[in-house]
Design a protein around this motif. Structure first.
Motif, PDB file in Angstrom:
ATOM      1  N   GLU A 291       0.815  -1.219   0.000  1.00  0.00           N
ATOM      2  CA  GLU A 291       0.000   0.000   0.000  1.00  0.00           C
ATOM      3  C   GLU A 291       0.845   1.263   0.000  1.00  0.00           C
ATOM      4  O   GLU A 291       0.384   2.315  -0.438  1.00  0.00           O
TER       5      GLU A 291
ATOM      6  N   ASN B  76      -3.180  -3.023  -6.782  1.00  0.00           N
ATOM      7  CA  ASN B  76      -4.454  -2.300  -6.708  1.00  0.00           C
ATOM      8  C   ASN B  76      -4.626  -1.496  -5.432  1.00  0.00           C
ATOM      9  O   ASN B  76      -5.249  -0.429  -5.429  1.00  0.00           O
ATOM     10  N   ASN B  77      -4.106  -2.008  -4.305  1.00  0.00           N
ATOM     11  CA  ASN B  77      -4.316  -1.327  -3.022  1.00  0.00           C
ATOM     12  C   ASN B  77      -3.300  -0.221  -2.753  1.00  0.00           C
ATOM     13  O   ASN B  77      -3.383   0.453  -1.732  1.00  0.00           O
TER      14      ASN B  77
ATOM     15  N   HIS C 288      -1.528   3.201  -2.430  1.00  0.00           N
ATOM     16  CA  HIS C 288      -2.100   4.546  -2.364  1.00  0.00           C
ATOM     17  C   HIS C 288      -1.202   5.580  -1.702  1.00  0.00           C
ATOM     18  O   HIS C 288      -1.623   6.722  -1.498  1.00  0.00           O
ATOM     19  N   GLU C 289       0.056   5.233  -1.377  1.00  0.00           N
ATOM     20  CA  GLU C 289       0.927   6.217  -0.711  1.00  0.00           C
ATOM     21  C   GLU C 289       2.352   6.104  -1.250  1.00  0.00           C
ATOM     22  O   GLU C 289       2.980   5.050  -1.176  1.00  0.00           O
TER      23      GLU C 289
ATOM     24  N   TRP D 133      -2.408   8.015 -13.146  1.00  0.00           N
ATOM     25  CA  TRP D 133      -3.043   7.632 -11.882  1.00  0.00           C
ATOM     26  C   TRP D 133      -4.554   7.865 -11.944  1.00  0.00           C
ATOM     27  O   TRP D 133      -5.336   7.055 -11.431  1.00  0.00           O
TER      28      TRP D 133
ATOM     29  N   PRO E  82      -8.705  -0.145  -9.920  1.00  0.00           N
ATOM     30  CA  PRO E  82      -9.689   0.769  -9.318  1.00  0.00           C
ATOM     31  C   PRO E  82      -9.084   2.132  -9.008  1.00  0.00           C
ATOM     32  O   PRO E  82      -7.879   2.260  -8.832  1.00  0.00           O
ATOM     33  N   LYS E  83      -9.945   3.139  -8.940  1.00  0.00           N
ATOM     34  CA  LYS E  83      -9.487   4.496  -8.664  1.00  0.00           C
ATOM     35  C   LYS E  83      -9.229   4.668  -7.170  1.00  0.00           C
ATOM     36  O   LYS E  83     -10.039   4.257  -6.345  1.00  0.00           O
ATOM     37  N   ARG E  84      -8.076   5.264  -6.847  1.00  0.00           N
ATOM     38  CA  ARG E  84      -7.739   5.543  -5.438  1.00  0.00           C
ATOM     39  C   ARG E  84      -7.058   6.896  -5.361  1.00  0.00           C
ATOM     40  O   ARG E  84      -6.302   7.284  -6.263  1.00  0.00           O
ATOM     41  N   LEU E  85      -7.318   7.617  -4.269  1.00  0.00           N
ATOM     42  CA  LEU E  85      -6.600   8.854  -4.007  1.00  0.00           C
ATOM     43  C   LEU E  85      -5.158   8.516  -3.658  1.00  0.00           C
ATOM     44  O   LEU E  85      -4.894   7.650  -2.822  1.00  0.00           O
ATOM     45  N   LEU E  86      -4.205   9.171  -4.299  1.00  0.00           N
ATOM     46  CA  LEU E  86      -2.787   8.928  -4.032  1.00  0.00           C
ATOM     47  C   LEU E  86      -2.256   9.978  -3.073  1.00  0.00           C
ATOM     48  O   LEU E  86      -2.336  11.186  -3.345  1.00  0.00           O
TER      49      LEU E  86
END
Length: 481
Positions: free
Chosen positions: A372, A398-399, A401-402, A425, A430-434
Motif C-alpha cells: 500500500e 491495486n491497493n 495509495h501512498e 493515476w 480501481p481508482k484511489r486517491l494517491l
C-alpha cells in the motif's frame, strides 16, 4: 434564552482538542471555565518535547514555563531560593492563577535541568538546588504521572524524593547508572509499566535494584535498550518475566560484543528495530537467523544492521508475516530480491534502490500484491522521479495509495513527466486517491516552482492526489531514530 452546558460536557469536548494546541490557546481567553479546562490539557505535556527538547539556547516559552514553576513553589522553597540569591529567575510571593504543576502528566527532569543550567550559567550548586526544589514540588503535587524521563546528569546530582504519583507510571525513560535508591523506590510503588527505555552507560554502579525493578513489571509491552558505553547483558535474566508480554523491541548501540540470543524469548514480538554504528556490533544476531517469530509484523533497521547473509536468512524465516520493512541503510540486491520473494504480505516498504535497480522495484510490485505504501530515495545515485512515477503507474498493485519521496539532490522531473503521472493515476482501475509525501523539498525545481504547484493544485482539486511535505527530522522521529 441561552443554554449553558454542564461543565462535564465541556470537559468531554475539550478532551477531543488535546492535540490541537492552537485551538486550546484560543480558548484560554473565553472565560474562567474554558481557561481552566484548556490549561489542564496544555500542561499535561507542557514541555512539548518533540519541538522544545532540541532548542538551545532554550526558547522564551521554555523560560516562561520555568518561571511559572518557580511561582508554584511552596513558601519554604521560595524562601530557600531567595536566600541563595538567585537573581535571574523571578521569585515572587504572589500565587499563580492555577496550580500548574499538579496538571503535569509527563515530566522530563533532564529538560528542566537543561533550562536551569543555561539560565544560571556556571552555578552548579544553585542549579542543583532549583532542580531539587522543583522536583520536590512535582512529587508533592502530581497525583498521577504517565511518563517520566530521567537520565544521569553529571551537572546535577539529584536526590529523588518519594513520589506517590509514580504508582500510575506507564512510561519510563532512564539511564542504568541512576542511584539504586531511585530504582528501589520505583519497585515499591510502580509495577505496571507499559514502556521502558534504558540507556546503558559505563559508570560503575550496581544494577541489582534495576534488575529487581524490571523483574517486578507485569505488563511490559515496549522495551528499548541503548548500549552507549556498556552492555545490557546483566539485565537479561530480569526480562524473562515479560517474555510473553513484550511486543515491541528496539535495540541501539555503538559497542561490540552485545548479546542478541535472548530476543528468542519474546515469542509474541510484533515490532523489532535495530540501529548500530557498525555491523560487527551485531554479530551475535546470527543466533536469530533461523528463529521464527510468528507474530512479527514490523522490521526496522535504521542504520547499520546485521550482515547480509544473516538478514537474508531472517527474512526467509519470518518474511511471510511481515507487514512493514524499513531499511534505512543501503543493502545489496540480494536483500531486495529476498524481500520480493519471501515478504509477499507487505503493506509498507522502505529500501534504498540504486540507479540500476529499477527492475527490482518492478519485481517487488509484481510479487507483493498487498503493498500500500513505499518510500523511495530519488537523486543522482538513485532512481529518478520519472522512473519511479512510471513504475508506480504501471506496476503498483491495486491497493497501493501512498508514495513517499526523499530527494537526495534537486529534482529533475519535468512538468510534462509530472502531469503524465497524474493522468496515468487518474485512469487507474480501481481508482484511489494517491497520497504523495515529499520528505525533502527538492521535488519542484526553483525555475518551475509556480507551474509545478499549480499543476499539483489542479489534480488535488480533482481528487486525484493529496500532497504533503515533511521535514527530514519529522520522518526520522516517526520511524524511531
Amino acid at each position: 434564552m441561552t443554554c449553558q452546558l454542564p461543565s462535564d460536557c465541556f470537559n468531554e469536548i475539550f478532551e477531543y482538542l488535546e492535540k490541537d494546541r492552537l485551538t486550546l490557546h484560543s480558548c484560554l481567553l473565553v472565560n474562567r471555565l474554558w481557561c481552566e479546562l484548556s490549561v489542564r490539557i496544555l500542561w499535561r505535556n507542557v514541555w512539548d518535547f518533540e519541538s522544545l527538547w532540541q532548542q538551545y539556547p532554550p526558547s522564551e516559552k521554555a523560560l516562561s514555563i520555568l518561571n511559572t514553576l518557580i511561582a508554584c513553589l511552596s513558601s519554604e522553597s521560595k524562601e530557600l531560593l531567595y536566600k541563595s540569591e538567585i537573581p535571574v529567575l523571578t521569585i515572587t510571593s504572589k500565587l499563580p492563577l492555577f496550580n500548574y504543576a499538579a496538571f503535569c502528566k509527563i515530566l522530563s527532569i533532564n529538560y528542566i535541568s537543561k533550562i536551569i543550567v543555561y539560565t544560571l550559567k556556571d552555578e552548579p550548586s544553585r542549579n542543583h538546588l532549583i532542580v531539587e526544589e522543583i522536583v520536590k514540588m512535582f512529587a508533592n503535587q502530581i497525583c498521577s504521572l504517565r511518563k517520566l524521563s530521567y537520565y544521569h546528569d553529571c551537572h546535577i546530582n539529584l536526590y529523588f524524593p518519594y513520589f506517590p504519583g509514580l504508582k500510575d507510571l506507564s512510561e519510563l525513560h532512564c539511564s542504568s547508572n541512576l542511584s539504586s535508591n531511585f530504582f528501589y523506590q520505583l519497585s515499591q510503588i510502580c509495577n505496571n509499566l507499559h514502556t521502558l527505555n534504558i540507556e546503558f552507560n559505563h559508570y560503575n554502579v550496581s544494577l541489582d535494584e534495576l534488575k529487581s525493578f524490571i523483574s517486578l513489571q507485569s505488563n511490559l509491552k515496549v522495551l528499548t535498550l541503548s548500549a552507549n558505553h556498556a552492555s545490557w547483558d546483566d539485565i537479561i535474566p530480569a526480562l524473562k518475566n515479560n517474555s510473553k508480554t513484550i511486543t515491541k523491541l528496539c535495540l541501539y548501540g555503538n559497542r561490540t560484543n552485545l548479546p542478541f540470543s535472548f530476543i528468542s524469548l519474546f515469542s509474541n514480538l510484533q515490532e523489532f528495530t535495530l540501529s548500530f554504528v557498525d555491523r560487527d556490533y551485531v554479530e551475535d544476531f546470527k543466533s536469530l537467523k533461523y528463529v521464527s517469530f510468528s507474530n512479527l509484523q514490523t522490521l526496522k533497521i535504521l542504520y547499520k544492521g546485521p550482515r547480509t547473509e544473516y538478514n537474508i536468512k531472517f527474512l526467509e524465516t519470518n518474511g511471510k508475516n511481515l507487514k512493514k520493512i524499513y531499511f534505512g541503510v543501503s543493502n545489496d540486491k540480494s536483500i531486495k530480491l529476498t524481500i520480493a520473494n519471501f515478504c509477499l504480505n507487505l503493506r509498507s516498504l522502505f529500501v534504498i534502490f540504486d540507479r540500476n535497480e529499477l527492475e527490482i522495484l518492478k519485481t517487488i510490485f509484481n510479487n507483493c500484491q498487498h503493498l500500500e505504501s513505499i518510500k523511495i530515495w530519488c537523486g543522482t545515485r538513485h532512481l529518478t522521479e520519472k522512473e519511479v512515477f512510471e513504475t508506480i503507474a504501471n506496476y503498483s498493485p491495486n491497493n497501493f495509495h501512498e508514495l513517499k519521496i526523499y530527494n537526495t539532490s534537486h529534482s529533475v522531473v519535468s512538468l510534462e513527466d509530472l502531469e503524465s503521472f497524474f493522468i496515468s493515476w487518474k485512469n487507474r482501475i480501481p481508482k484511489r486517491l494517491l497520497y504523495l509525501i515529499i520528505i525533502k523539498y527538492y521535488f519542484v525545481s526553483l525555475d518551475n516552482y509556480e507551474k509545478n504547484m499549480k499543476l499539483i493544485e489542479k489534480y488535488e482539486n480533482l481528487g486525484i492526489i493529496k500532497l504533503r511535505t515533511k521535514k527530514f527530522e519529522e520522518e526520522r522521529n516517526e520511524e524511531g531514530y
